[in-house]
Design a protein around this motif. Sequence first.
Motif, short mmCIF file in Angstrom:
data_model
loop_
_atom_site.label_atom_id
_atom_site.label_comp_id
_atom_site.label_asym_id
_atom_site.label_seq_id
_atom_site.Cartn_x
_atom_site.Cartn_y
_atom_site.Cartn_z
N ALA A 1 34.39 -3.38 61.05
CA ALA A 1 33.84 -2.02 60.95
C ALA A 1 34.94 -0.98 61.08
O ALA A 1 34.92 0.06 60.41
CB ALA A 1 32.78 -1.82 62.03
N ALA A 2 35.93 -1.25 61.93
CA ALA A 2 37.04 -0.31 62.10
C ALA A 2 37.89 -0.24 60.84
O ALA A 2 38.37 0.84 60.46
CB ALA A 2 37.89 -0.73 63.30
N LEU A 3 38.07 -1.35 60.15
CA LEU A 3 38.86 -1.34 58.92
C LEU A 3 38.16 -0.56 57.81
O LEU A 3 38.79 0.11 57.00
CB LEU A 3 39.13 -2.79 58.47
N GLN A 4 36.85 -0.67 57.77
CA GLN A 4 36.10 0.05 56.73
C GLN A 4 35.92 1.53 57.07
O GLN A 4 35.53 2.31 56.21
CB GLN A 4 34.73 -0.61 56.54
N GLY A 5 36.20 1.90 58.30
CA GLY A 5 36.09 3.29 58.71
C GLY A 5 34.67 3.76 58.86
O GLY A 5 34.41 4.96 58.90
N THR A 6 33.72 2.84 58.93
CA THR A 6 32.31 3.20 59.10
C THR A 6 32.03 3.43 60.57
O THR A 6 32.61 2.78 61.45
CB THR A 6 31.40 2.06 58.57
N PRO A 7 31.14 4.35 60.88
CA PRO A 7 30.79 4.59 62.30
C PRO A 7 30.03 3.41 62.88
O PRO A 7 29.45 2.60 62.15
CB PRO A 7 29.93 5.85 62.23
N LEU A 8 30.04 3.33 64.22
CA LEU A 8 29.39 2.22 64.91
C LEU A 8 27.87 2.32 64.74
O LEU A 8 27.26 3.32 65.10
CB LEU A 8 29.74 2.26 66.41
N SER A 9 27.29 1.30 64.14
CA SER A 9 25.85 1.32 63.86
C SER A 9 25.06 1.06 65.14
O SER A 9 25.58 0.55 66.14
CB SER A 9 25.50 0.28 62.80
N ALA A 10 23.78 1.41 65.08
CA ALA A 10 22.90 1.18 66.23
C ALA A 10 22.74 -0.31 66.51
O ALA A 10 22.66 -0.75 67.67
CB ALA A 10 21.54 1.83 65.96
N THR A 11 22.71 -1.08 65.44
CA THR A 11 22.57 -2.54 65.62
C THR A 11 23.77 -3.11 66.34
O THR A 11 23.64 -3.94 67.26
CB THR A 11 22.41 -3.22 64.24
N LEU A 12 24.97 -2.68 65.95
CA LEU A 12 26.18 -3.18 66.57
C LEU A 12 26.27 -2.74 68.03
O LEU A 12 26.73 -3.51 68.91
CB LEU A 12 27.41 -2.69 65.78
N SER A 13 25.81 -1.52 68.31
CA SER A 13 25.79 -1.04 69.70
C SER A 13 24.85 -1.89 70.55
O SER A 13 25.15 -2.24 71.70
CB SER A 13 25.36 0.42 69.74
#
Length: 401
Positions: free
Chosen positions: A46-58
Amino acid sequence: MEQCASVEREVDKVLQKFLTYGQHCEQSLEELLHYVGQLRAELANAALQGTPLSATLSLVMSQCCRKIKDTVQKLASDHKDIHSSVSRVGKAIDRNFDSEICGVVSDAVWDSREKQQQILQMAIVEHLYQQGMLSVAEELCQESTLNVDLDFKQPFLELNRILEALHEQDLGPALEWAISHRQRLLELNSSLEFKLHRLHFIRLLASGPEKQLEALSYARHFQPFARLHQREIQVMMGSLVYLRLGLEKSPYCHLLDNSHWAEICETFTRDACSLLGLSVESPLSVSFASGCVALPVLMNIKAVIEQRQCTGVWSHKDELPIEIELGMKCWYHSVFACPILRQQTSDSNPPIKLICGHVISRDALNKLINGGNCNDRRVSVGVSAHHPRHHRPPRRLQHLS
């Protein structure tokens, strides 16, 4: 032995719990590391793609933290259970064994504490020498300032040197020793020298047909033993017929059994110790084994004596208040009991042989000489049974050494 078995059962339970806990701990940590590794990979992606931390991942991260905490608490709880099992072992030891056993034997047994320590150190040193642990024995002598004469060490040094050679299947030192002590071994009816020659002859046979002439030449050593070991010599001579075919496939294959080496070590140890005036087993090991048998009985007797307040029953330092059966393995000499007083004889009260051939103790004889007035009907009965003229002292006595 029941006390030892009870403690051993508790120890086995602890070891089993340790094994189970170790396996469970290893499996739980491996699963946790694998789960955290997967979560770390997702976070890195996710960090490589630059996408924000999703609710699912949290949610997955919070679940991971909760799982780590639960696993650690579970392992800590299981570890506490093991501590309680270990404490039960200590309680089993306290329950089955007396923590203070020094009071079982009176201090009057020893002349002094220094004498007690010296006797114990000497017994340990002798045991170490007899077991071949020469360097450990020397170190103990130095640290305890115990002075051991070279004459005391020499027999043990020689025996261990020869035994080490026998363990390496080297018959030379043992044969040399047996030949030099041949006459004394014959007086003991020992077959050590013959067994050593037989084993050397068997080694020649095992080498194959190329050693046949040497084996026949060596067979001349059997001549002095022909009368006592004729059958065994005939068997060895008969094995020569199968030498070319191989002894291992012949009726004489038992000659190649490796048990002969263990037997020769036992025979040498027994005969050499007998010749040199040494015991086959060290006094320390014999005393320890006897103590393990006698101690529970003595502790029970001590408790009874203290409960009934009859401490004077056990006042002699050279004898026990009751007879303790140690088994035939600990029978080293016969014991004579006086048929009149029903007491065992000792150095201070030796057996005396009367002219009629009967044997009684010296204390019983003194009472007979004084007319048998000793407040015990067994004396008067014994007098009439063992000497018809009991009011007169016997004309001739013989002291039995």
